[in-house]
Write a protein that holds these residues in place. Sequence first.
Motif, PDB file in Angstrom:
ATOM      1  N   TRP B 124       0.857  -1.196   0.000  1.00  0.00           N
ATOM      2  CA  TRP B 124       0.000   0.000   0.000  1.00  0.00           C
ATOM      3  C   TRP B 124       0.890   1.242   0.000  1.00  0.00           C
ATOM      4  CZ3 TRP B 124      -4.748  -0.748  -1.519  1.00  0.00           C
ATOM      5  CH2 TRP B 124      -5.317  -1.998  -1.311  1.00  0.00           C
ATOM      6  N   ASP B 125       1.630   1.332  -1.070  1.00  0.00           N
ATOM      7  CA  ASP B 125       2.597   2.406  -1.288  1.00  0.00           C
ATOM      8  C   ASP B 125       1.847   3.558  -1.980  1.00  0.00           C
ATOM      9  OD1 ASP B 125       3.872   3.267  -3.951  1.00  0.00           O
ATOM     10  OD2 ASP B 125       5.670   2.769  -2.846  1.00  0.00           O
ATOM     11  N   PRO B 126       2.216   4.821  -1.762  1.00  0.00           N
ATOM     12  CA  PRO B 126       1.428   5.938  -2.320  1.00  0.00           C
ATOM     13  C   PRO B 126       1.194   5.818  -3.832  1.00  0.00           C
ATOM     14  CG  PRO B 126       3.082   6.781  -0.815  1.00  0.00           C
ATOM     15  CD  PRO B 126       3.341   5.323  -0.941  1.00  0.00           C
ATOM     16  N   ARG B 127       2.248   5.482  -4.589  1.00  0.00           N
ATOM     17  CA  ARG B 127       2.060   5.427  -6.040  1.00  0.00           C
ATOM     18  C   ARG B 127       1.178   4.246  -6.437  1.00  0.00           C
ATOM     19  NH1 ARG B 127       6.633   6.051 -10.662  1.00  0.00           N
ATOM     20  NH2 ARG B 127       6.157   8.236 -10.404  1.00  0.00           N
ATOM     21  N   LEU B 128       1.421   3.090  -5.846  1.00  0.00           N
ATOM     22  CA  LEU B 128       0.625   1.907  -6.196  1.00  0.00           C
ATOM     23  C   LEU B 128      -0.843   2.115  -5.833  1.00  0.00           C
ATOM     24  CD1 LEU B 128       3.549   0.733  -6.318  1.00  0.00           C
ATOM     25  CD2 LEU B 128       2.603  -1.386  -5.441  1.00  0.00           C
ATOM     26  N   THR B 129      -1.058   2.691  -4.663  1.00  0.00           N
ATOM     27  CA  THR B 129      -2.435   2.880  -4.196  1.00  0.00           C
ATOM     28  C   THR B 129      -3.172   3.883  -5.082  1.00  0.00           C
ATOM     29  OG1 THR B 129      -1.654   2.441  -1.961  1.00  0.00           O
ATOM     30  CG2 THR B 129      -3.838   3.407  -2.168  1.00  0.00           C
ATOM     31  N   SER B 130      -2.512   4.999  -5.402  1.00  0.00           N
ATOM     32  CA  SER B 130      -3.195   5.989  -6.246  1.00  0.00           C
ATOM     33  C   SER B 130      -3.441   5.420  -7.644  1.00  0.00           C
ATOM     34  CB  SER B 130      -2.411   7.307  -6.314  1.00  0.00           C
ATOM     35  OG  SER B 130      -1.090   7.080  -6.675  1.00  0.00           O
ATOM     36  N   PHE B 131      -2.549   4.542  -8.090  1.00  0.00           N
ATOM     37  CA  PHE B 131      -2.741   3.907  -9.402  1.00  0.00           C
ATOM     38  C   PHE B 131      -3.939   2.955  -9.386  1.00  0.00           C
ATOM     39  CE2 PHE B 131      -1.346   2.661 -13.515  1.00  0.00           C
ATOM     40  CZ  PHE B 131      -0.533   3.700 -13.895  1.00  0.00           C
ATOM     41  N   LEU B 132      -4.068   2.210  -8.277  1.00  0.00           N
ATOM     42  CA  LEU B 132      -5.212   1.303  -8.137  1.00  0.00           C
ATOM     43  C   LEU B 132      -6.512   2.107  -8.133  1.00  0.00           C
ATOM     44  CD1 LEU B 132      -6.277  -1.584  -7.577  1.00  0.00           C
ATOM     45  CD2 LEU B 132      -6.086  -1.066  -5.150  1.00  0.00           C
ATOM     46  N   ILE B 133      -6.510   3.239  -7.422  1.00  0.00           N
ATOM     47  CA  ILE B 133      -7.717   4.079  -7.375  1.00  0.00           C
ATOM     48  C   ILE B 133      -8.017   4.640  -8.770  1.00  0.00           C
ATOM     49  CG2 ILE B 133      -8.754   6.164  -6.369  1.00  0.00           C
ATOM     50  CD1 ILE B 133      -7.075   5.596  -3.836  1.00  0.00           C
ATOM     51  N   SER B 166      -9.104  13.035 -12.037  1.00  0.00           N
ATOM     52  CA  SER B 166      -7.826  13.614 -12.465  1.00  0.00           C
ATOM     53  C   SER B 166      -6.872  13.804 -11.294  1.00  0.00           C
ATOM     54  CB  SER B 166      -8.056  14.959 -13.150  1.00  0.00           C
ATOM     55  OG  SER B 166      -8.860  14.757 -14.270  1.00  0.00           O
ATOM     56  N   VAL B 167      -7.432  13.978 -10.108  1.00  0.00           N
ATOM     57  CA  VAL B 167      -6.596  14.108  -8.906  1.00  0.00           C
ATOM     58  C   VAL B 167      -5.719  12.851  -8.775  1.00  0.00           C
ATOM     59  CG1 VAL B 167      -6.640  14.252  -6.381  1.00  0.00           C
ATOM     60  CG2 VAL B 167      -8.302  15.538  -7.733  1.00  0.00           C
ATOM     61  N   PHE B 168      -6.345  11.676  -9.023  1.00  0.00           N
ATOM     62  CA  PHE B 168      -5.594  10.432  -8.852  1.00  0.00           C
ATOM     63  C   PHE B 168      -4.649  10.176 -10.025  1.00  0.00           C
ATOM     64  CE2 PHE B 168      -9.028  10.144  -5.910  1.00  0.00           C
ATOM     65  CZ  PHE B 168      -8.360   9.714  -4.775  1.00  0.00           C
ATOM     66  N   ALA B 169      -4.996  10.708 -11.208  1.00  0.00           N
ATOM     67  CA  ALA B 169      -4.071  10.595 -12.346  1.00  0.00           C
ATOM     68  C   ALA B 169      -2.792  11.375 -12.026  1.00  0.00           C
ATOM     69  CB  ALA B 169      -4.729  11.136 -13.615  1.00  0.00           C
ATOM     70  N   VAL B 170      -2.958  12.570 -11.467  1.00  0.00           N
ATOM     71  CA  VAL B 170      -1.790  13.391 -11.109  1.00  0.00           C
ATOM     72  C   VAL B 170      -1.033  12.749  -9.941  1.00  0.00           C
ATOM     73  CG1 VAL B 170      -1.051  15.652 -10.255  1.00  0.00           C
ATOM     74  CG2 VAL B 170      -2.841  15.510 -11.987  1.00  0.00           C
ATOM     75  N   ARG B 173       1.262   9.953 -10.809  1.00  0.00           N
ATOM     76  CA  ARG B 173       2.528  10.391 -11.397  1.00  0.00           C
ATOM     77  C   ARG B 173       3.477  10.962 -10.331  1.00  0.00           C
ATOM     78  NH1 ARG B 173       6.656  11.582 -12.469  1.00  0.00           N
ATOM     79  NH2 ARG B 173       7.654  12.529 -14.285  1.00  0.00           N
ATOM     80  N   TYR B 174       2.911  11.758  -9.422  1.00  0.00           N
ATOM     81  CA  TYR B 174       3.782  12.517  -8.524  1.00  0.00           C
ATOM     82  C   TYR B 174       3.781  12.036  -7.070  1.00  0.00           C
ATOM     83  CZ  TYR B 174       4.244  15.662 -12.471  1.00  0.00           C
ATOM     84  OH  TYR B 174       4.512  16.166 -13.707  1.00  0.00           O
ATOM     85  N   ALA B 175       3.074  10.932  -6.791  1.00  0.00           N
ATOM     86  CA  ALA B 175       2.982  10.460  -5.402  1.00  0.00           C
ATOM     87  C   ALA B 175       4.361  10.240  -4.796  1.00  0.00           C
ATOM     88  CB  ALA B 175       2.168   9.172  -5.343  1.00  0.00           C
ATOM     89  N   VAL B 176       5.291   9.735  -5.622  1.00  0.00           N
ATOM     90  CA  VAL B 176       6.636   9.464  -5.121  1.00  0.00           C
ATOM     91  C   VAL B 176       7.303  10.755  -4.642  1.00  0.00           C
ATOM     92  CG1 VAL B 176       8.919   8.607  -5.768  1.00  0.00           C
ATOM     93  CG2 VAL B 176       6.879   7.456  -6.603  1.00  0.00           C
ATOM     94  N   ASN B 177       7.018  11.863  -5.347  1.00  0.00           N
ATOM     95  CA  ASN B 177       7.616  13.140  -4.960  1.00  0.00           C
ATOM     96  C   ASN B 177       6.891  13.774  -3.779  1.00  0.00           C
ATOM     97  OD1 ASN B 177       7.535  12.725  -8.065  1.00  0.00           O
ATOM     98  ND2 ASN B 177       9.405  13.887  -7.704  1.00  0.00           N
ATOM     99  N   PHE B 178       5.553  13.595  -3.744  1.00  0.00           N
ATOM    100  CA  PHE B 178       4.772  14.215  -2.669  1.00  0.00           C
ATOM    101  C   PHE B 178       5.080  13.562  -1.317  1.00  0.00           C
ATOM    102  CE2 PHE B 178       1.159  15.383  -5.856  1.00  0.00           C
ATOM    103  CZ  PHE B 178       1.911  16.451  -6.296  1.00  0.00           C
ATOM    104  N   GLY B 182       7.474   4.580   0.737  1.00  0.00           N
ATOM    105  CA  GLY B 182       6.959   3.522  -0.115  1.00  0.00           C
ATOM    106  C   GLY B 182       8.075   2.814  -0.844  1.00  0.00           C
ATOM    107  N   LEU B 183       7.680   1.750  -1.579  1.00  0.00           N
ATOM    108  CA  LEU B 183       8.675   0.915  -2.248  1.00  0.00           C
ATOM    109  C   LEU B 183       9.045   1.433  -3.636  1.00  0.00           C
ATOM    110  CD1 LEU B 183       7.220  -2.601  -1.320  1.00  0.00           C
ATOM    111  CD2 LEU B 183       9.328  -1.581  -0.478  1.00  0.00           C
ATOM    112  N   HIS B 184       8.091   2.097  -4.280  1.00  0.00           N
ATOM    113  CA  HIS B 184       8.305   2.462  -5.684  1.00  0.00           C
ATOM    114  C   HIS B 184       9.374   3.546  -5.805  1.00  0.00           C
ATOM    115  CE1 HIS B 184       7.440   3.128  -9.882  1.00  0.00           C
ATOM    116  NE2 HIS B 184       6.594   2.132  -9.856  1.00  0.00           N
TER     117      HIS B 184
END
Lengths: 52, 243
Positions: B124-133, B166-170, B173-178, B182-184
């Motif tokens: 449940w890493d930020p990028r993976l989770t936002s991608f699933l959503i 669109s919030v989750f599309a962005v 992309r940027y969850a790793v920076n925000f 997480g693992l990604h």
Amino acid sequence: MIPDLGKYAGAVMGAYAVSIVLLVLLVAVSMWRGARVRRQLDEIEARRARNG
Amino acid sequence: MASLWQYANPQKFVQTTGAVLPALAVLTALALIAGLVWGFFFTPDDFRQGSTVKIIYLHVPAALMAINAWLMMLVASLIWLVRRHHVSALAARAAAPVGLTMTVIALLTGAIWGQPMWGTWWAWDPRLTSFLILGLFYLGYIALWAAIEDPDAAADLTAVLCMVGSVFAVLSRYAVNFWNQGLHQGASLSMDAEENVADVFYFPLLVCIAGFVLLFVTLVLLRTRTEIRARRIKALLARERMA
């Protein structure tokens, strides 16, 4: 011909197999539906032309 | 801009895309085959990740297209809301299954890649989770189009859903920076030479990305033509029933 993928062969081949199957399915369904809808429209327009 | 808006005419759109689709399809096939063959057969293993690095040629382009497909749908939806051009609403609808497929490919190849590298299929890493959503938003968007009978109401409501998603599309992309957790890892493609992948992987990856972009454009044009024809069938059948 296939490169030596070592102990990760299953993972790499699995990823390629899953992706290629999904992409081929997507293309096939898009083309199939496109052809079906086009045929339907042609039939309706021909019927309308016949009936005036 | 007047020249762009002429494609809002369904007849003009079908006519023009009919002429360019065969060439686009050939280009797509060439780019995809060249990129994947180059990446799979003619690139070395990574010193840390071994042969699993070959998954990058599917995972990164699919993830990139999953996010950008949603952004394309957002632009098309905004055009619909502002200018009421039916072709743009239908283009957004046509893009959704393509984007969903890209999301599924990115998630599956990511899980297959993650298992040997991270020791887990999923986190449940930020990028993976936002991608699933984002994937769930794609499903909701497709279901909403199918559930509403009136096409204009469906286009309005799906356009609103698209803006929210669109919030989750962005974020995807940027969850790793925000969130620096997480693992990604960060971006595979970057202007920063330190962060960017090595050239030996980078160039075939660029060809694969070009192939996926072309595939997306080709499929969206093809599917938009189908949606335009399906709309016309609906209109003609309604007219026949009224007569």
